[in-house]
Design an enzyme around this catalytic site. Structure first.
Site, short mmCIF file in Angstrom:
data_model
loop_
_atom_site.label_atom_id
_atom_site.label_comp_id
_atom_site.label_asym_id
_atom_site.label_seq_id
_atom_site.Cartn_x
_atom_site.Cartn_y
_atom_site.Cartn_z
N CYS A 326 0.80 -1.24 0.00
CA CYS A 326 0.00 0.00 0.00
C CYS A 326 0.83 1.29 0.00
O CYS A 326 0.51 2.19 -0.78
CB CYS A 326 -1.03 0.05 1.12
SG CYS A 326 -1.05 -1.32 2.24
N ARG A 355 7.31 -11.03 5.23
CA ARG A 355 6.86 -10.96 6.61
C ARG A 355 7.60 -11.98 7.45
O ARG A 355 7.82 -13.11 7.02
CB ARG A 355 5.34 -11.21 6.70
CG ARG A 355 4.61 -10.15 5.92
CD ARG A 355 3.13 -10.24 6.05
NE ARG A 355 2.52 -9.31 5.10
CZ ARG A 355 1.21 -9.19 4.92
NH1 ARG A 355 0.38 -9.92 5.65
NH2 ARG A 355 0.75 -8.33 4.05
N GLN A 373 1.27 -10.98 -3.57
CA GLN A 373 -0.16 -10.72 -3.54
C GLN A 373 -0.62 -10.24 -4.91
O GLN A 373 0.11 -9.51 -5.58
CB GLN A 373 -0.47 -9.62 -2.53
CG GLN A 373 -0.11 -9.97 -1.11
CD GLN A 373 -0.35 -8.79 -0.18
OE1 GLN A 373 0.06 -7.68 -0.46
NE2 GLN A 373 -1.01 -9.05 0.93
N ASP A 375 -2.35 -7.82 -5.64
CA ASP A 375 -2.81 -6.71 -4.83
C ASP A 375 -3.34 -5.57 -5.69
O ASP A 375 -2.96 -5.43 -6.85
CB ASP A 375 -1.61 -6.20 -4.03
CG ASP A 375 -2.03 -5.58 -2.71
OD1 ASP A 375 -3.24 -5.55 -2.44
OD2 ASP A 375 -1.14 -5.16 -1.95
N HIS A 377 -4.99 -1.34 -4.94
CA HIS A 377 -5.53 -0.32 -4.05
C HIS A 377 -6.39 0.63 -4.86
O HIS A 377 -5.94 1.15 -5.88
CB HIS A 377 -4.40 0.39 -3.32
CG HIS A 377 -3.65 -0.54 -2.42
ND1 HIS A 377 -2.51 -1.19 -2.81
CD2 HIS A 377 -3.94 -0.98 -1.17
CE1 HIS A 377 -2.12 -1.99 -1.83
NE2 HIS A 377 -2.96 -1.89 -0.82
N LYS A 460 -14.07 -5.39 6.51
CA LYS A 460 -13.54 -6.18 5.40
C LYS A 460 -14.39 -7.41 5.12
O LYS A 460 -15.20 -7.82 5.94
CB LYS A 460 -12.11 -6.60 5.70
CG LYS A 460 -11.98 -7.42 6.99
CD LYS A 460 -10.55 -7.87 7.20
CE LYS A 460 -10.45 -8.79 8.40
NZ LYS A 460 -9.15 -9.43 8.52
N HIS A 506 -8.38 -1.90 -0.15
CA HIS A 506 -7.35 -2.90 -0.46
C HIS A 506 -8.09 -4.13 -0.95
O HIS A 506 -9.07 -4.52 -0.33
CB HIS A 506 -6.58 -3.35 0.78
CG HIS A 506 -6.03 -2.26 1.64
ND1 HIS A 506 -4.69 -2.04 1.77
CD2 HIS A 506 -6.63 -1.34 2.42
CE1 HIS A 506 -4.49 -1.05 2.62
NE2 HIS A 506 -5.66 -0.59 3.02
#
Length: 632
Positions: A326, A355, A373, A375, A377, A460, A506
């Site tokens: 992000c 991570r 991911q 991913d 945004h 979420k 997200h």
RNA sequence: GCUCAUGUAGCUCAGGGGUAGAGCACUUCCUUGGUAAGGAAGAGGUCACGGGUUCAAAUCCCGUCAUGAGCUCCA
């Protein structure tokens, strides 16, 4: 709405009402847990028992004991259990007063076969947890007495089909500050037939385990010298991953996303702004301090602890392997002056994040330290949130439908009304929660609303699936975020010519490619649909005499982009077929004298068997259709 | 991170204080065949790594690393 499984595994007390709803098999399993405890108490009278509830596929009992129970002990324990079952002891409920119960516990009588010179420590503690108004009961089977609200089956003779499964450790009441207990897992069924069926099912499930299949098919590899939780994608696994990326990328193009690339690291300051550092420091790789700063600190005789403080306080700068994408995407958004006419801005990236998961949590492809991911945004106005969420869910639906994944559940994470840990305007939260709820109902899939499950920055929706051993994994997620736009002071110019705060969403329909591939491997048992299969077609000449015509067929296939190969070994056709079957290649094309003469190919499908002969053109047409349609 | 278990050939696994084993895979040769295993020979291992005990350690002990199950955690 919380399901029974979660309740049983959590350490919250069951209400009496919930207990009365216990199914027959749960009652049986709970009783078998008492039989287990009886057996353990016989062998180790000093054992201290904590809790022994039924769980999804069986039961467990937590016990504190100096002797380390290992699977080698199971035989002896099961033998004692069998004796208790054969004695057909009656489960007897006795209501007692709180004082009576406490007295029994103090004389060590609870979770034991007789009085002891030690107190039943955990039982005393559990007793104190029972609400004032609730009745207290003791259950006896033979000489074994236990603090227990029940209910139980009538007699130990009912517990005749059981098996001890494993031993593990568990913290008392699930709190890492509490003592660590030994947890013995077992399973139990009404009869031996059902038990054996279940055990066979388990064996079957193990065959689909993505770690096993991934190794057999050569999809990925973990290497000690590379590091724990760091996946090496082998060529065949990379094909699957690439195909998935192409697929999703194609969908993104259709849905008005802009694809971007960002680096794998960023300055600590970026993450100070986002709050990831030092707030989530524990789950990140340690910062990378640049060479000059490091040298300077070393010259000053700085200790590790001091370095850590300097990093936290911003006196020393460094870089972080990104734990999320992000912040980078936000910087792309804020790099331009944005008008309300530009919104929504949808930035997508197959972004690899890092991570620091604790070593004991890692496993296969489902929990790793570096993952990618799918991913994106979305930056939008409050009014656009609803539509954007719907768009995200559409995408998740396309993904799951295309792959034929139906066995998942949807979890809507809402805020806990009593808590003030959430950021953002409550009215916006209401709108976002309603938007998510409405979006979830449009999926026509069962969903649960779980309050308190929202992130602190927004509500979420998660998509959750189970792996072969029944563990749940979160895949896709759609999250509304009011926090980061605030922290990064994002704005766009509205129709009123004034700056406004955008809302961020997200979303990741796969979650991570690693975890998703793991789920796919288990879902398909390694037999991927043709469009995903690493090897799609294998040409099998009957003998080496037919190498040349077989090669022509191979080249025609390669020409149209098929992932094809030829098995030109000196084996007989039966052996070649067997190998191709084991490699789970969708199509086998057999070329021998007959085919050469008639200019055809004999087609065998890995699951449909012998399909018969086709002209090469016909096969290629069918094949291309199948791939283009991503047929299952 | 914690508890327990496991680590022997590319894979699946047996063995176990005194010269390292099998099946499959691999290489070569023979065989040239019709829908899930044709035959023979050969090559392949510092028994995860590091210490210790012992005349001798793959084997016993300790530590480390990795894997598995569970707990805790999971933006």
């Amino acid at each position: 709405m919380v399901n029974i499984h979660v309740m049983a595994e959590g350490n919250q007390r069951k209400t009496l009402e919930e207990r009365s709803q216990m199914t027959d098999v749960e009652r049986l399993r709970h009783s078998t847990a008492h039989v287990l405890a009886t057996a353990i108490a016989k062998i180790w009278p000093e054992a201290q028992f904590a809790a022994g509830p039924p769980v999804e596929n069986g039961f467990y009992y937590d016990v504190e004991l100096n002797h380390r129970i290992s699977p080698d002990d199971f035989e002896a324990i099961e033998k004692e259990m069998t004796i208790v079952v054969k004695e057909n002891q009656k489960f007897e409920r006795i209501d007692v007063s709180r004082d009576e119960a406490l007295e029994l516990a103090k004389s060590g009588r609870l979770g034991a076969l007789g009085e002891r010179d030690i107190e039943s420590t955990f039982k005393i503690d559990l007793l104190n947890d029972i609400p004032e108004e609730e009745e207290i009961s003791i259950y006896k089977n033979g000489d074994f007495w236990d603090l227990c609200a029940g209910p139980h089956v009538p007699r130990t003779g009912n517990c005749k089909a059981f098996k001890l499964m494993s031993v593990a450790s568990a913290f008392y009441k699930g709190d890492a500050n509490n003592p660590q207990l030994q947890r013995i897992y077992g399973t139990a069924f009404k009869n031996k037939t059902q038990l054996n069926e279940y055990l066979e099912q388990l064996e079957e499930a193990k065959k689909r385990d993505h770690r096993k299949v991934g190794k057999e098919l050569g999809l990925f590899h973990f290497d000690e010298s590379v590091g724990q939780g760091l996946v090496l994608w082998k060529p065949k696994g990379s094909i699957i991953r690439n195909e998935l990326q192409k697929f999703i990328s194609n969908e993104l193009d259709k849905k008005g996303y802009s694809q971007v690339f960002t680096p794998h690291i960023g300055k600590l300051d970026l993450y100070r702004t986002s709050g990831h550092f030092p707030y989530y420091e524990e789950s990140q790789f340690s910062p990378i301090v640049d060479r000059d700063s490091m040298q300077k600190l070393a010259d000053e005789g700085c200790t590790c602890g001091e370095l850590s403080n300097k990093l936290k306080e911003g006196e020393t700068d460094g870089f972080l392997l990104k734990p999320m994408n992000c912040p980078h995407h936000i910087k792309i958004f804020s790099s331009e002056h944005r008008s309300y006419r530009d919104l929504p801005v949808r930035l997508a990236e197959f972004g690899t994040v890092y991570r620091w998961e604790k070593s004991g949590e890692l496993g296969g492809l489902t929990r790793v330290r570096s993952f990618t991911q799918d991913d994106a945004h979305l930056f939008c106005t409050d009014d656009q949130v609803q539509d954007e969420i719907m768009g995200c869910l559409d995408l998740v639906k396309v993904v799951l439908n295309t792959l034929g994944i139906e066995d998942y559940r949807v979890r809507v994470g809402l805020r806990d009304a009593d808590s003030n840990k959430y950021v953002g305007d409550p009215q916006n939260w209401d709108r976002a929660e309603n938007a998510l709820r409405e979006a979830a109902s449009s999926l026509e899939v069962p969903f649960t609303e779980e309050s308190g499950e929202a992130a602190f920055y927004g509500p979420k929706i998660d998509f959750v699936v189970k792996d072969v051993i029944g563990r749940e994994w979160q895949l896709g997620t759609v999250q509304v975020d009011y926090n980061l736009p605030e922290r990064f002071d994002l704005n766009y110019i509205g129709p009123d010519n004034k700056p406004h705060r955008p809302v961020m969403i997200h979303r990741a329909p796969f979650g991570s490619l690693e975890r998703f591939v793991a789920v796919l491997i288990e879902h398909f048992e390694g037999s991927f649909p043709t469009w995903l299969a690493p090897e799609q077609v294998r040409i099998l000449p009957i003998s080496e005499k037919f190498t040349i015509p077989a090669e022509e067929r191979l080249n025609e296939l390669l020409e149209v982009g098929a992932r094809a190969s030829m098995d030109n070994s000196a084996e007989k056709i039966g052996a070649k077929i067997r190998l191709a079957q084991l490699d789970k290649v969708p199509y086998m094309l057999i070329i021998g004298a007959n085919e050469v003469e008639t200019n055809t190919i004999s087609v065998r499908h890995r699951s449909r068997g012998d399909i018969g002969s086709l002209s090469p053109e016909e096969f290629i047409n069918n094949f291309q259709d199948e791939v283009r349609n991503r047929a299952l």
